[in-house]
Design a protein around this motif. Sequence first.
Motif, PDB file in Angstrom:
ATOM      1  N   THR A  82       0.974  -1.316  -0.251  1.00 43.07           N
ATOM      2  CA  THR A  82      -0.190   0.009   0.084  1.00 43.07           C
ATOM      3  C   THR A  82       0.887   1.391  -0.029  1.00 43.07           C
ATOM      4  O   THR A  82       0.635   2.381  -0.563  1.00 43.07           O
ATOM      5  CB  THR A  82      -0.963  -0.050   1.330  1.00 43.07           C
ATOM      6  OG1 THR A  82      -1.763  -1.115   1.241  1.00 43.07           O
ATOM      7  CG2 THR A  82      -1.887   1.382   1.256  1.00 43.07           C
ATOM      8  N   GLY A  83       1.990   1.201   0.752  1.00 43.92           N
ATOM      9  CA  GLY A  83       2.676   2.584   0.849  1.00 43.92           C
ATOM     10  C   GLY A  83       3.593   2.706  -0.420  1.00 43.92           C
ATOM     11  O   GLY A  83       3.765   3.778  -0.885  1.00 43.92           O
ATOM     12  N   SER A  84       4.003   1.598  -0.772  1.00 44.55           N
ATOM     13  CA  SER A  84       4.748   1.756  -2.109  1.00 44.55           C
ATOM     14  C   SER A  84       3.977   2.146  -3.509  1.00 44.55           C
ATOM     15  O   SER A  84       4.313   2.892  -4.168  1.00 44.55           O
ATOM     16  CB  SER A  84       5.343   0.250  -2.702  1.00 44.55           C
ATOM     17  OG  SER A  84       4.427  -0.538  -2.947  1.00 44.55           O
ATOM     18  N   LEU A  85       2.643   1.963  -3.491  1.00 42.01           N
ATOM     19  CA  LEU A  85       1.723   2.239  -4.611  1.00 42.01           C
ATOM     20  C   LEU A  85       1.134   3.761  -4.234  1.00 42.01           C
ATOM     21  O   LEU A  85       1.244   4.382  -5.280  1.00 42.01           O
ATOM     22  CB  LEU A  85       0.395   1.145  -4.675  1.00 42.01           C
ATOM     23  CG  LEU A  85       0.654   0.039  -4.960  1.00 42.01           C
ATOM     24  CD1 LEU A  85      -0.655  -0.650  -4.933  1.00 42.01           C
ATOM     25  CD2 LEU A  85       1.316  -0.250  -6.473  1.00 42.01           C
ATOM     26  N   SER A  86       1.388   4.276  -3.226  1.00 42.45           N
ATOM     27  CA  SER A  86       0.790   5.321  -2.847  1.00 42.45           C
ATOM     28  C   SER A  86       2.030   6.360  -2.940  1.00 42.45           C
ATOM     29  O   SER A  86       1.545   7.620  -3.159  1.00 42.45           O
ATOM     30  CB  SER A  86       0.156   5.653  -1.340  1.00 42.45           C
ATOM     31  OG  SER A  86       1.144   5.069  -0.498  1.00 42.45           O
ATOM     32  N   SER A  87       3.134   5.951  -3.064  1.00 41.14           N
ATOM     33  CA  SER A  87       4.314   6.780  -2.984  1.00 41.14           C
ATOM     34  C   SER A  87       4.560   6.940  -4.219  1.00 41.14           C
ATOM     35  O   SER A  87       5.463   8.169  -4.513  1.00 41.14           O
ATOM     36  CB  SER A  87       5.445   6.064  -2.225  1.00 41.14           C
ATOM     37  OG  SER A  87       5.952   4.742  -2.835  1.00 41.14           O
ATOM     38  N   ILE A  88       4.082   6.200  -5.227  1.00 41.68           N
ATOM     39  CA  ILE A  88       4.637   6.432  -6.488  1.00 41.68           C
ATOM     40  C   ILE A  88       4.111   7.953  -7.094  1.00 41.68           C
ATOM     41  O   ILE A  88       4.979   8.648  -7.852  1.00 41.68           O
ATOM     42  CB  ILE A  88       4.177   5.375  -7.574  1.00 41.68           C
ATOM     43  CG1 ILE A  88       4.939   3.880  -7.251  1.00 41.68           C
ATOM     44  CG2 ILE A  88       4.248   5.751  -9.072  1.00 41.68           C
ATOM     45  CD1 ILE A  88       4.253   2.792  -7.917  1.00 41.68           C
ATOM     46  N   PRO A  89       2.950   8.464  -7.082  1.00 49.38           N
ATOM     47  CA  PRO A  89       2.422   9.617  -7.551  1.00 49.38           C
ATOM     48  C   PRO A  89       3.179  10.734  -6.840  1.00 49.38           C
ATOM     49  O   PRO A  89       3.603  11.671  -7.490  1.00 49.38           O
ATOM     50  CB  PRO A  89       0.963   9.761  -7.001  1.00 49.38           C
ATOM     51  CG  PRO A  89       0.401   8.436  -6.963  1.00 49.38           C
ATOM     52  CD  PRO A  89       1.590   7.422  -6.495  1.00 49.38           C
ATOM     53  N   LEU A  90       3.322  10.596  -5.452  1.00 48.69           N
ATOM     54  CA  LEU A  90       4.173  11.631  -4.830  1.00 48.69           C
ATOM     55  C   LEU A  90       5.756  11.778  -5.496  1.00 48.69           C
ATOM     56  O   LEU A  90       6.291  12.938  -5.392  1.00 48.69           O
ATOM     57  CB  LEU A  90       4.122  11.501  -3.309  1.00 48.69           C
ATOM     58  CG  LEU A  90       3.054  11.791  -2.718  1.00 48.69           C
ATOM     59  CD1 LEU A  90       3.042  11.902  -1.238  1.00 48.69           C
ATOM     60  CD2 LEU A  90       2.747  13.396  -2.910  1.00 48.69           C
ATOM     61  N   TYR A  91       6.418  10.519  -5.757  1.00 47.41           N
ATOM     62  CA  TYR A  91       7.806  10.477  -6.202  1.00 47.41           C
ATOM     63  C   TYR A  91       7.810  11.144  -7.643  1.00 47.41           C
ATOM     64  O   TYR A  91       8.533  11.990  -7.969  1.00 47.41           O
ATOM     65  CB  TYR A  91       8.396   8.974  -6.212  1.00 47.41           C
ATOM     66  CG  TYR A  91       9.357   8.831  -7.099  1.00 47.41           C
ATOM     67  CD1 TYR A  91      10.633   9.149  -6.341  1.00 47.41           C
ATOM     68  CD2 TYR A  91       9.410   8.506  -8.406  1.00 47.41           C
ATOM     69  CE1 TYR A  91      11.845   9.159  -6.986  1.00 47.41           C
ATOM     70  CE2 TYR A  91      10.594   8.409  -8.919  1.00 47.41           C
ATOM     71  CZ  TYR A  91      11.733   8.972  -8.300  1.00 47.41           C
ATOM     72  OH  TYR A  91      13.120   8.597  -9.023  1.00 47.41           O
TER      73      TYR A  91
END
Length: 378
Positions: A82-91
């Motif tokens: 969940t954290g990896s998927l949600s961090s992609i847009p912010l990255y």
Amino acid sequence: MIERRNIFLHGLFLTLRRFPAVLWAYAFNLALALIFTVRLHSQFSSIMDHSLAAQKLTSGFDLGAGAEVVLRLQDGPSAGATGSLSSIPLYLLVYFLLVPGTLFCYQTKTPARLSTLLHQGLLHFWRFARITLLTILISALILGPLVFLQGKWAEHVDKHAVGRHAFFATLIGYILIFLVASILRLYFDLVEVYTVQLGQHLRHNGKPDRRMRRALGPAWRTLRAHFSQAWPVFLFLTLLGAAAVIVTARTSMHMLAQPRVWPTVVLAQLGLFLYLFTRFWQRGAETSLALQNPIFRPSPLPILPVVGKINPIDPLHPNHPITTHTPIPTHETPQPSQPLAQTPAPIPDPIPNPEPPSPSLDEPDPGVFHHDPTKPAQ
């Protein structure tokens, strides 16, 4: 004339001169990592803080205990996924904001302040978003069939070879995919560099040129003309960054049994920072190559031959006759209602104020030449 430089050393110089850009990128990436690992850290703490099996991990590294922890994490909701998927847009958001500003600072003498990086990132945001979508599309079209063929090749190797021969035969396919992917990455990096360079020029309407498609051709021509120079540098820096991560990660694994944790964390972060630095070094080398091969080349003014008499009014056309304008006297200035009369210019006398010719006489003039023959000679 454009000065030719070594892109490897000049890229390092650009990276060090704009070193705050690397620090800001590392700070943003570290902040994202801390934000999206809080939940994972809480799950690890709930398992390891009050468990007898956790002593095997605190006093030494036990692979069985580590596997058991991973299995227990998979029983509940996966915080890592969940954290990896949600961090992609912010990255991607951080990428679109910092990279254009960094390339702008590399190409100009502007200091790499955070305000400058964010301002340029906002100006080039949608252009870099389109470049990213184009990169994903073209990479899928090229790398997709290669990955499919690699799978078929691996199945063929498994059926007909074993041992070291099978390993190297399969490894060759992955190396080929990696090399093709590196060429694609280098090309689209040059597209981004030329996009920022193109945005510094104005169109006919006075607005910056934001046509991303105009950067595709120059990037391809530069890559094709300087492939033997740019690609080895890109590969070397990629392998250098990966080697830094592998060495620091391996050293950190050997330090897990230490009573203090902070040396392991610092060493791991050092490896990530070195990898990020080599990536910015690649950007500097690509910028150096683009600066030596700009989109718009300054053309020198043509040198015209000087023939005949130079006209001071129009020096670029020396053969044009020099026209003299004779001023019109005030009392002869025509009124607006009267037509202009063509007054011929007076012809000057070749010999001004000539003397009168002297008369030709047979005898001397007695009025001029006084001669008294009766006067005795002295």
